[in-house]
Design an enzyme around this catalytic site. Structure first.
Site, PDB file in Angstrom:
ATOM      1  N   HIS A 228       0.916  -1.226   0.067  1.00  0.00           N
ATOM      2  CA  HIS A 228       0.100  -0.115  -0.045  1.00  0.00           C
ATOM      3  C   HIS A 228       0.893   1.397   0.003  1.00  0.00           C
ATOM      4  CE1 HIS A 228      -2.974  -2.922   1.337  1.00  0.00           C
ATOM      5  NE2 HIS A 228      -3.693  -2.212   0.872  1.00  0.00           N
ATOM      6  N   ASP A 302      -4.390  -5.440  -8.490  1.00  0.00           N
ATOM      7  CA  ASP A 302      -4.532  -4.853  -7.226  1.00  0.00           C
ATOM      8  C   ASP A 302      -4.945  -3.419  -7.245  1.00  0.00           C
ATOM      9  OD1 ASP A 302      -4.940  -4.774  -4.390  1.00  0.00           O
ATOM     10  OD2 ASP A 302      -3.002  -5.835  -3.975  1.00  0.00           O
TER      11      ASP A 302
END
Length: 870
Positions: A228, A302
């Site tokens: 992230h 993703d």
């Protein structure tokens, strides 16, 4: 009925006909064959720009949002004008999510493919859905069946909410303890375990009617970087990838997984660079995934907004590179318009062919039609209440959590903690972030099970003052349960406990007080304080895991799971102690019948002299029936039935203690009955002078010694009035049925002309009742009477409703001062002695009151002598 209403009804009926009904009567969704005609027709109707938009999914929050809110208008703009292919549902609530999704479906030209990260069921994103434990807890159980059932229920709830595609299961092999992003989201570190459970989950989810996703390819478990925030690097070569990371993905492909999600990790051994994320690598998505693993389904990136991509590539370039690498769907690009425009420009420049776009769009349209979305895209809101958080679903989640608790070490043999022992327990919760009530479910369950527990909390703001209070509370306790909650938080280290909290844990360990450390979530935290001598892992902080931890501590469940990961250098994967549950029921453990020969002779003599027609006797000690005996007949009549363990007696003379006194205790526990209150508060219509100054406590006290018929009727009326229910229904619902004796024990309520209620039962039912009282009001881990209230009624020199051992009769020489019970005029006996841990049940019908007293004394004395002689 208007045209719109008719159309909605028609659509709903088609959906029902197509999907069929499950055994519970709710719609049973299926993933079927795609409608090729619709797919081809639709694909031909789309412009290039519309086809590119089908490759994109954007974020929506499942919460209420006003129709004029700029955020909602922006979402609707992407749906109506850009004509994106789907949305990703994030945190929200049940009804708000479904209503929002239905509104977006109605606004969209083509049906939207709705996805969500339902990794541990819908509760991963949506509140009030079935709360499953995290994946590593399921890994600790090692159960394919649990994985299948969780997949099935997740799918059923997803479809009820309007979600068609779940981004689960996680197939990353978490073999790096420092992994900050996968961790408990993984089933474990064994590739075979991850493959087996992942495939079972996929099969269950397919049977529930959703599309599944294996993530994060080619494996995100052996990293120490949160993708992230930045680009993680996997240093494995191809041989290592084949043996570990890729094995679960091969298994998932064989199980028919619908899609595979890419990982924002660099694999330099394959790409030749530590700067290229797998999401943008043709070597990984095409050469490895498509060509080598033979995967022909949907490849989804993703989230492209994550740092692993967004920190290095602007949104337009990231979108183009992902398509070139082999992705079919782009998840959450930072700028949708830019992504569409740049892909369109790449097609026009000849860098990407339109046929390449068509192949991806065709897969997406096939997926939508296989779900039946081209026929009906609306999720009936009326179905939610029956389909979401069904009792059987919650029960399954609890079973998984119960089977996942792992005892890694218990050097002092502290486990389980017996709730019957009056230990002073400090239950301390330490949470690594800011939380107003961390593990509140666990603390509530601890208070329910352990009457002398003190609960305390500390979060990341822990002060010196609180540290001092914790130290003081610990010094005043007999045992400490220290629970740590380490959540997965982006930007936070995998093993993260604030230093002040580490200091507290070390001091508690050094105090030499018995300490049980319970890890909620991250199991690797033991490495921060390895000197702890008792350590339990839950791998999760879901409500069901909090309940399971309390159950395991109290011995309500067996602890049998094993670590699905290693805790280097302390413990290897597969470690786990086997700790049996505590048996808090009444066991059959009969002693040799020869031990009670004297009692048998006494009974025979009484029967021969016609003092009694027969007797049913049960004698219990330390949670076991050590002897039971059935002889003779119920009555003196020759036609009377012989006595057996199933013989039901009319126990009018025991109705007061088992029936009325028990009902009074239950009513006091629920605060419906106040012992200090005047009787007239409950029966204001009663003008009798006898109750003018009488209080409830006085009435019960008088009742315990020499109750009159009028006293019994008064108490029965008061308890019924206080509880709002008839005495028989109240006792059946609150006591007899839950104890498991409701089929044979009941209270028959009298008519107004009768003197009192009549109890009917047998010896074994009364034995269960007596054992519950010996357990301090608990039986089979359910608390019936609060310990303090039971003490008010049964302890001291004068009990309430019950008799105490007395100098005026034979009981003082046999039972301890803690005992309480009742000698019935029929000769029947019920006595409970907490100090000696015994109970005596004798049911009989003596010829006279004098004979009854003699029978009671001689039988009780012989039973005590028999046990003393063992």
């Amino acid at each position: 009925m208007g045209k719109r209403s008719c159309h909605a009804l028609f659509v709903f009926l088609i959906l029902v006909i197509r999907s069929g009904f499950s055994e519970t009567g709710s719609i049973a969704y299926k993933v079927g064959a795609p409608d090729k005609a619709w797919v081809n027709r639709t694909l031909k109707s789309l412009s290039l720009r519309e086809k590119i938009a089908q490759l994109i999914q954007i974020r929506v929050q499942g919460r209420f949002i006003n129709s004029q809110d700029p955020d909602f208008q922006a979402i609707k703009e992407q749906v109506m004008r850009t004509r994106i292919g789907g949305v990703v549902l994030f945190a929200g609530n049940v009804y708000e999510s479904t209503i929002l999704l239905n509104e977006l479906q109605q606004a969209s030209k083509l049906p939207l493919l709705v996805s969500s990260d339902f990794e541990r069921g819908a509760s991963f994103r949506i509140a009030d859905t079935t709360s499953f434990p995290w994946a590593m807890a399921l890994g600790a159980t090692g159960s394919d069946n649990f994985a299948y059932q969780e997949g099935l229920i997740t799918a059923q709830e997803a479809r009820a909410l309007g979600v068609h595609w779940i981004f689960a299961p996680v197939l990353d092999v978490n073999n790096n303890p420092e992994n900050p992003v996968i961790n408990i989201r993984s089933y474990g570190e064994d590739p075979q375990l991850v493959a087996r459970l992942g495939s079972a989950f996929i099969r269950g989810a397919h049977d529930g009617g959703v599309l599944t996703t294996a993530k994060h390819f080619p494996g995100h478990g052996d990293t120490a970087t949160d993708s992230h925030l930045g680009l993680a690097v996997v240093q494995s070569n191809l041989a290592r990838l084949e043996a570990v990371e890729l094995l679960p993905f091969r298994s998932a492909i064989a199980a028919g997984v619908d899609s595979i999600m890419t990982a924002h990790v660099a694999v330099p051994e394959i790409t030749g660079s530590s700067e290229i994320p797998a999401t943008l690598s043709e070597e990984i998505l095409t050469d490895l995934l498509r060509n080598s693993l033979k995967f022909s389904g949907i490849v989804v990136t993703d989230a492209l907004e994550m740092g692993g991509v967004a920190n290095r590539y602007w949104s337009g370039l990231a979108a183009v590179r992902a398509i070139e690498a082999g992705a079919d769907i782009l998840l959450l690009p930072t700028n949708v318009a830019t992504a569409v425009e740049e892909i369109e420009r790449a097609v026009k420049r000849g860098e990407i062919t339109e046929s390449r776009i068509d192949r991806s769009v065709e897969k997406i349209l096939k997926a939508k039609s296989s779900l039946g979305l081209h026929i009906s895209r609306i999720a009936p809101v009326s179905r939610i209440r029956a389909a979401v958080t069904a009792p059987q679903s919650t029960k399954l989640a609890q079973r998984i959590a119960d089977h996942s608790i792992t005892a890694v070490k218990d050097e002092l043999r502290l486990l389980p903690l017996n709730p019957l022992n009056e230990q002073k327990i400090l239950s301390l919760v330490l949470v690594s972030d800011v939380d107003s009530s961390p593990l509140s479910v666990f603390q509530s369950e601890m208070r329910r099970r352990f009457p002398l527990v003190r609960t305390m909390w500390g979060d990341s703001r822990i002060s010196e003052e609180l540290s001092g209070e914790i130290a003081k509370a610990a010094s005043q306790s007999d045992l400490i349960v220290c629970s740590t909650l380490a959540r997965l938080v982006s930007g936070q280290a995998a093993i993260s406990i604030p230093q002040k909290q580490r200091d507290i844990i070390e001091k508690l360990i050094a105090s030499n007080k018995p300490l049980v450390w319970v890890s909620f979530g991250n199991p690797y935290v033991l490495r921060l304080a390895p000197r702890a001598r008792t350590y339990l892992c839950t791998y999760s902080y879901s409500d069901c895991s909090q309940i399971a931890a309390a159950k395991a501590l109290s011995g309500e469940i067996e602890i049998s799971a094993r670590l699905p990961v290693s805790l280097p250098p302390l413990f290897k994967s597969g470690t786990g102690l086997q700790i049996p549950k505590l048996d808090m029921t009444l066991r059959m453990d009969s002693a040799s019948s020869a031990t009670f020969d004297e009692t048998k002779r006494i009974v025979s003599a009484f029967i021969e002299s016609e003092a009694i027609p027969g007797a049913a006797i049960v004698f219990g000690q330390r949670s076991s029936i050590v002897w039971e005996y059935y002889v003779g007949k119920v009555a003196f009549s020759s036609s009377s039935a012989s006595i057996t363990p199933k013989t039901i007696y009319d126990l009018s003379s025991l109705s007061g203690v088992v029936g009325t006194a028990s009902a009074a205790m239950l009513a006091v526990s629920s605060k419906d009955l106040i012992l200090s209150a005047p009787v007239r508060d409950y029966l204001p219509e009663n003008s009798s002078a006898d109750i003018k100054d009488l209080h409830i406590r006085d009435l019960l006290s008088r009742y315990s010694s020499a109750a009159s018929d009028s006293d019994i009727l008064l108490l029965n009326a008061i308890v019924s009035r206080a509880s709002g229910s008839s005495l028989d229904r109240f006792l059946s619902a609150r006591l007899f049925q839950p104890l498991g004796i409701g089929k044979t024990m009941s209270l028959i309520v009298p008519s107004k002309s009768s003197s009192s209620a009549r109890l009917v039962s047998n010896t074994r039912d009364l034995a269960v009742f007596a054992q519950m009282l010996l357990n301090g009001g608990i039986y089979d881990y359910r608390r019936y009477f609060d310990r303090s209230i039971l003490a008010q009624f049964t302890e001291g020199n004068k009990a309430l409703g019950w008799s105490k051992p007395s100098v005026t009769n034979w009981t003082e020489s046999i039972f301890s001062k803690t005992a309480y019970g009742h000698n019935a005029s029929s000769g029947s006996v019920l006595w409970i002695d907490p100090e000696k841990q015994i109970f005596v049940v004798v049911l009989t019908n003596a010829s006279t009151k004098e004979k009854a007293a003699e029978v009671q004394q001689k039988l009780a004395e012989s039973l005590i002598r028999a046990v003393a002689a063992q």
